[in-house]
Scaffold this motif. Structure first.
Motif: not given
Ligand code: GLU
Length: 390
Positions: A331-354
């Protein structure tokens, strides 16, 4: 090897799947004495404290006969129309047979997405539990009249395996026109050897599937073996037995040596069972490091995700693949469009990207169900780890 009685001694909830050929018993129409006999055996099992659910085929065949039409190959609309005619006749016949035992039945028509959406799955399970608590026998079939290809189970072997795994049944009995599994097709090989017990459904067992043996149903041995896999992974035993064997419903459920039994893997949690059975809405590919974390039962971070395919919302089930092999579902914690943006990124960057952060993990470990292949790998991994520590 444990005896059949030892394997099935604690069975409390049984799903019995009855195929079209079993319902017709070699005739060209529904065989009421067979249905009466099933109802009588179910009544006996219930008297002994077992719960029984039924998955029935036959709607299309009965409907076609009632309408007096013969569809062309692949002519779907007439089959769907026939299903809606046949389903009500089918239920009327089941109702008559069970009435003779003083038992009420309920019709549940299903599509694949009923069990893919967690909320409708829960509602469905509540309905089933309430029916059983009130002494009603639930009778399932696929909702053929409305099903389109994408949402079809396709055959009732698969449907019954999903029903058995999702209702926490202990045993699924597939009644068929064949008495069990043989090492090769017994119709064309007189020396074919009968297999009474399968303890592990590996490639050599799958290879015994061959082609369909029945002319009126849609399932063959291959779909039965896939059903056995679904059940086994969900901690549910499965038996393939001939519908013509004497007292087959009762005897299989009490552990008599009838048919072939596929012994289930260990019990697994309900949530993981649901995840495994759910229809995936998309897929994520992961790198080797993430696969390792997964196999050690850790969460999956966005940094390990290399690709996102399909469109899915947060909370939906998706496949998790490594090097092209699906190793888990989660069960994914994010939708596909959000996940595509944060894929490959460190968790610390999630907030900056999304602009916000739902979770550090793309999949938390509780929401991940490893599939059979990867579970084996995981056992091997932990064994080799413990060797190192020792
Ligand atoms: N749902 C189909 C029917 O009732 C049967 C599918 C199957 O044979 O497995 O006719």
């Amino acid at each position: 090897m444990p005896t059949r009685k030892e394997i099935l001694g604690s069975v409390e909830r049984v799903v019995v799947k009855i195929g079209t050929s079993s319902l017709m018993q070699g005739t060209d129409s529904i065989h009421q004495p067979f249905m009466d006999s099933v109802a009588e055996q179910v009544a006996r099992l219930r008297d002994e404290g077992k719960e029984v659910l039924i998955v029935t085929s036959g709607a299309i065949g009965i409907g076609l006969k009632a309408m007096g039409v013969v569809p062309k190959p692949n002519e779907i609309p007439i089959r769907q129309a026939a299903a809606s005619v046949g389903q009500s006749i089918l239920m009327q016949k089941w109702s008559e047979s069970f009435q003779k035992q003083g038992i009420l039945v309920a019709q549940i028509l299903m599509t694949l997405d009923n069990y893919s959406d967690r909320e409708s799955a829960l509602n469905l399970n509540n309905t089933v539990e309430t029916l059983l608590r009130n002494g009603v026998v639930p009778i399932f079939n696929e909702n053929d009249a409305v099903c389109i290809k994408e949402i079809k189970f396709g055959d009732n072997d698969t449907l019954s395996a999903i029903v058995a795994s999702r209702t926490d049944a202990d045993l699924l009995v597939l009644l068929s026109d064949i008495d069990g599994l043989y090492d090769k097709d017994p119709h064309s090989n007189p020396d074919a050897r009968f297999i009474p017990t399968v303890e592990r459904i590996d490639e050599s067992v799958m290879a015994m599937g061959g082609r369909s043996s029945t002319s009126v149903g849609t399932g063959g041995m291959v779909t039965k073996l896939s059903a056995a896999k679904i059940c086994s992974d969900a901690g549910c035993h499965m038996i393939i037995a001939s519908s013509t064997a004497y007292g087959v419903v009762y005897r299989t459920a009490v552990g008599d040596d009838v048919g072939t039994v596929f012994v289930a893997e260990a019990e697994i949690s309900k949530k993981r069972r649901w995840i495994k059975a759910a229809h995936p809405s998309g897929r994520v590919s992961i790198d080797k490091g993430a696969e390792k974390a997964l196999l050690s039962h850790r969460s999956l971070l966005p940094v390990g995700i290399t690709e996102v395919s399909g469109t899915f919302a947060k909370g939906e089930v998706v496949e998790i693949a490594s090097e092209g092999n699906v190793v888990a579902k989660g069960i994914c914690s994010y939708g596909s469009s959000e996940l595509s943006k944060i894929a490959g990124k460190h968790s610390a960057e999630i907030e900056k990207v999304l602009g916000y952060r739902v979770h550090d993990d793309a999949f938390i470990s509780d929401n991940i169900a490893l599939l059979r292949y990867s579970r084996r790998m995981s056992i091997e991994t932990s064994l080799s780890c413990s060797n190192v520590q020792v």
